[in-house]
Design a protein around this motif. Structure first.
Motif, PDB file in Angstrom:
ATOM      1  N   PRO A 167      -9.303  37.716 -18.408  1.00  0.00           N
ATOM      2  CA  PRO A 167      -7.800  38.269 -17.354  1.00  0.00           C
ATOM      3  C   PRO A 167      -7.941  40.094 -16.788  1.00  0.00           C
ATOM      4  CG  PRO A 167      -6.787  38.149 -19.603  1.00  0.00           C
ATOM      5  CD  PRO A 167      -8.539  37.529 -19.817  1.00  0.00           C
ATOM      6  N   ARG A 168      -7.737  40.339 -15.973  1.00  0.00           N
ATOM      7  CA  ARG A 168      -7.949  41.330 -15.342  1.00  0.00           C
ATOM      8  C   ARG A 168      -6.417  42.169 -14.200  1.00  0.00           C
ATOM      9  NH1 ARG A 168     -13.253  42.846 -12.232  1.00  0.00           N
ATOM     10  NH2 ARG A 168     -12.331  41.201 -11.182  1.00  0.00           N
ATOM     11  N   VAL A 169      -6.794  43.836 -14.319  1.00  0.00           N
ATOM     12  CA  VAL A 169      -5.263  43.824 -13.435  1.00  0.00           C
ATOM     13  C   VAL A 169      -5.535  44.827 -12.602  1.00  0.00           C
ATOM     14  CG1 VAL A 169      -3.477  45.420 -13.482  1.00  0.00           C
ATOM     15  CG2 VAL A 169      -4.232  44.121 -15.490  1.00  0.00           C
ATOM     16  N   HIS A 170      -5.380  44.120 -11.191  1.00  0.00           N
ATOM     17  CA  HIS A 170      -5.681  45.020  -9.994  1.00  0.00           C
ATOM     18  C   HIS A 170      -5.141  46.283  -9.875  1.00  0.00           C
ATOM     19  CE1 HIS A 170      -6.713  45.414  -5.861  1.00  0.00           C
ATOM     20  NE2 HIS A 170      -5.315  45.664  -6.016  1.00  0.00           N
ATOM     21  N   ILE A 171      -5.978  47.229  -9.727  1.00  0.00           N
ATOM     22  CA  ILE A 171      -5.395  48.484  -9.496  1.00  0.00           C
ATOM     23  C   ILE A 171      -5.547  48.989  -8.243  1.00  0.00           C
ATOM     24  CG2 ILE A 171      -5.468  50.498 -10.655  1.00  0.00           C
ATOM     25  CD1 ILE A 171      -4.550  49.039 -12.760  1.00  0.00           C
ATOM     26  N   GLY A 172      -4.358  49.708  -6.918  1.00  0.00           N
ATOM     27  CA  GLY A 172      -4.955  50.086  -5.811  1.00  0.00           C
ATOM     28  C   GLY A 172      -4.689  51.351  -5.355  1.00  0.00           C
ATOM     29  N   GLN A 173      -4.393  51.775  -4.360  1.00  0.00           N
ATOM     30  CA  GLN A 173      -3.932  53.355  -3.797  1.00  0.00           C
ATOM     31  C   GLN A 173      -2.064  53.492  -4.275  1.00  0.00           C
ATOM     32  OE1 GLN A 173      -5.789  55.359  -3.358  1.00  0.00           O
ATOM     33  NE2 GLN A 173      -4.885  56.579  -1.921  1.00  0.00           N
ATOM     34  N   ASP A 176      -1.116  52.346  -7.034  1.00  0.00           N
ATOM     35  CA  ASP A 176      -0.290  52.561  -8.064  1.00  0.00           C
ATOM     36  C   ASP A 176      -0.694  53.602  -8.727  1.00  0.00           C
ATOM     37  OD1 ASP A 176       0.243  49.826  -8.511  1.00  0.00           O
ATOM     38  OD2 ASP A 176      -2.358  49.157  -8.862  1.00  0.00           O
ATOM     39  N   THR A 177       0.535  54.364  -8.416  1.00  0.00           N
ATOM     40  CA  THR A 177       0.852  55.374  -8.500  1.00  0.00           C
ATOM     41  C   THR A 177       1.494  55.038 -10.333  1.00  0.00           C
ATOM     42  OG1 THR A 177       3.436  55.071  -8.578  1.00  0.00           O
ATOM     43  CG2 THR A 177       2.494  56.040  -6.999  1.00  0.00           C
ATOM     44  N   ALA A 178       1.553  56.427 -11.447  1.00  0.00           N
ATOM     45  CA  ALA A 178       2.094  56.432 -12.727  1.00  0.00           C
ATOM     46  C   ALA A 178       3.723  55.459 -13.312  1.00  0.00           C
ATOM     47  CB  ALA A 178       3.088  58.289 -13.302  1.00  0.00           C
ATOM     48  N   VAL A 179       4.164  55.170 -11.960  1.00  0.00           N
ATOM     49  CA  VAL A 179       4.988  54.424 -12.540  1.00  0.00           C
ATOM     50  C   VAL A 179       4.847  53.019 -12.818  1.00  0.00           C
ATOM     51  CG1 VAL A 179       7.626  53.399 -12.328  1.00  0.00           C
ATOM     52  CG2 VAL A 179       6.953  55.917 -11.915  1.00  0.00           C
ATOM     53  N   ARG A 180       4.365  52.891 -11.982  1.00  0.00           N
ATOM     54  CA  ARG A 180       3.641  51.335 -11.290  1.00  0.00           C
ATOM     55  C   ARG A 180       2.001  51.004 -12.550  1.00  0.00           C
ATOM     56  NH1 ARG A 180       3.400  48.117  -6.231  1.00  0.00           N
ATOM     57  NH2 ARG A 180       1.502  47.131  -6.769  1.00  0.00           N
ATOM     58  N   LEU A 181       1.808  52.022 -12.674  1.00  0.00           N
ATOM     59  CA  LEU A 181       0.351  51.965 -13.756  1.00  0.00           C
ATOM     60  C   LEU A 181       1.344  50.950 -15.372  1.00  0.00           C
ATOM     61  CD1 LEU A 181      -1.773  54.057 -12.891  1.00  0.00           C
ATOM     62  CD2 LEU A 181      -2.186  51.986 -13.131  1.00  0.00           C
ATOM     63  N   LEU A 182       2.474  51.992 -15.586  1.00  0.00           N
ATOM     64  CA  LEU A 182       2.860  52.101 -16.781  1.00  0.00           C
ATOM     65  C   LEU A 182       3.360  50.559 -16.851  1.00  0.00           C
ATOM     66  CD1 LEU A 182       4.048  53.003 -18.978  1.00  0.00           C
ATOM     67  CD2 LEU A 182       6.038  54.222 -18.644  1.00  0.00           C
ATOM     68  N   LEU A 183       3.772  49.798 -15.577  1.00  0.00           N
ATOM     69  CA  LEU A 183       4.980  48.437 -15.564  1.00  0.00           C
ATOM     70  C   LEU A 183       3.936  48.077 -15.886  1.00  0.00           C
ATOM     71  CD1 LEU A 183       7.411  49.546 -12.815  1.00  0.00           C
ATOM     72  CD2 LEU A 183       8.659  48.861 -15.521  1.00  0.00           C
ATOM     73  N   LYS A 184       2.451  48.439 -15.140  1.00  0.00           N
ATOM     74  CA  LYS A 184       1.699  47.028 -15.625  1.00  0.00           C
ATOM     75  C   LYS A 184       1.058  46.702 -16.481  1.00  0.00           C
ATOM     76  CE  LYS A 184      -0.470  47.055 -10.542  1.00  0.00           C
ATOM     77  NZ  LYS A 184      -1.345  46.469  -9.473  1.00  0.00           N
ATOM     78  N   ARG A 185       0.853  47.714 -17.582  1.00  0.00           N
ATOM     79  CA  ARG A 185       0.074  47.906 -18.438  1.00  0.00           C
ATOM     80  C   ARG A 185       1.485  47.176 -19.597  1.00  0.00           C
ATOM     81  NH1 ARG A 185      -3.018  49.220 -22.318  1.00  0.00           N
ATOM     82  NH2 ARG A 185      -2.572  50.348 -24.288  1.00  0.00           N
ATOM     83  N   ARG A 186       2.373  47.320 -19.090  1.00  0.00           N
ATOM     84  CA  ARG A 186       3.680  46.690 -20.258  1.00  0.00           C
ATOM     85  C   ARG A 186       4.133  45.315 -20.074  1.00  0.00           C
ATOM     86  NH1 ARG A 186       8.956  51.137 -20.540  1.00  0.00           N
ATOM     87  NH2 ARG A 186       8.109  52.798 -21.929  1.00  0.00           N
ATOM     88  N   LEU A 187       3.822  44.846 -19.001  1.00  0.00           N
ATOM     89  CA  LEU A 187       3.565  43.697 -18.331  1.00  0.00           C
ATOM     90  C   LEU A 187       2.796  42.458 -19.039  1.00  0.00           C
ATOM     91  CD1 LEU A 187       5.207  43.558 -14.671  1.00  0.00           C
ATOM     92  CD2 LEU A 187       6.364  42.810 -17.026  1.00  0.00           C
TER      93      LEU A 187
END
Length: 248
Positions: free
Chosen positions: A217-223, A225-236
């Motif tokens: 599995p992979r996580v889509h990273i887009g334009q 994705d700020t620091a807050v969104r990256l943190l949430l994606k990593r935790r989820l």
């Protein structure tokens, strides 16, 4: 008395693998798959400041096989856009990161003709792929021409997997161990074809019950994705993804 068979390693948590595509102008991007060089810079800075390092999938999996690499994040770039050399590679170098670039040997120097909407974006030539490899980037296959493998007949399935690997190995002069399913679509037949073609691993997006070494599995990273969104994606990611057999 014969020794009991060795137990296989228990499944470990799925590694965090980020999925990028084009790095460039985001003004006309209906599929939301482009990040600007500045955004990529800030995202890599976010990783590094948290003690993480972006690496190729091959390096990530090798570390996990040794029971290490919890501080590593896989960085992947799909499709092999020409802007990778100009806009992504210098940013990766500045932050001492590596990556895996999944390319299409059947569309060398072409464009993203599979996308009905949005602008045409040029793809890397053979020389461009060799330059990326010389820059320390792992080259993997995205199939020959970017088709949905779950809808391909047997002959097409073989050409998109086995023949694309052979073409890239001839082009780069190095082994090709990674595959990426176009569109992220995967089924058991596609997984079997990729494994039979000799790939060491394969990346999908959200393969569900097929999650494993050949359907990571992979996580889509887009334009956006700020620091807050990256943190949430990593935790989820830590609780949404199934464990991967053989990884520690």
């Amino acid at each position: 008395m014969p020794s009991p068979p060795a137990e296989s390693p228990a499944p470990g948590p799925a590694p965090w693998i980020a999925m990028y595509h084009s790095v460039g102008d985001c003004s006309d991007d209906p599929y939301r798959v482009t990040v600007s060089p500045g955004r990529l810079e800030r995202q890599l800075r976010w990783l590094v400041r948290r003690g993480l390092r972006g690496v190729s999938v091959a390096e990530l999996l090798a570390a996990r096989d040794r029971g290490e690499g919890r501080d590593l994040v896989g960085l992947t770039f799909d499709d092999g856009y020409a802007d990778f050399l100009v806009n992504a590679l210098p940013v990766l170098d500045r932050w001492q990161c590596t990556a895996t670039l999944f390319v299409l040997p059947g569309r060398l120097g072409g464009d993203n003709a599979w996308d009905p909407l949005g602008p045409r974006r040029p793809l890397l030539t053979a020389d461009g792929i060799r330059r990326a490899a010389a820059g320390g980037v792992e080259i993997g296959s995205h199939g020959l021409t970017h088709v949905d493998l779950t809808r391909a007949d047997d002959a097409r399935l073989k050409s998109e997997t086995a023949e694309s690997r052979a073409a890239l190995e001839e082009l780069t002069g190095a082994p090709v161990g990674g595959f990426c399913y176009p569109y992220g679509t995967v089924d058991r037949r596609a997984v079997a074809a990729v494994r039979e073609a000799g790939y060491a691993y394969a990346c999908a997006i959200d393969p569900g019950e097929l999650t494993g070494r050949h359907a990571l599995p992979r996580v889509h990273i887009g334009q956006d994705d700020t620091a807050v969104r990256l943190l949430l994606k990593r935790r989820l990611h830590r609780w949404r993804r199934r464990p991967v057999e053989g990884l520690r």
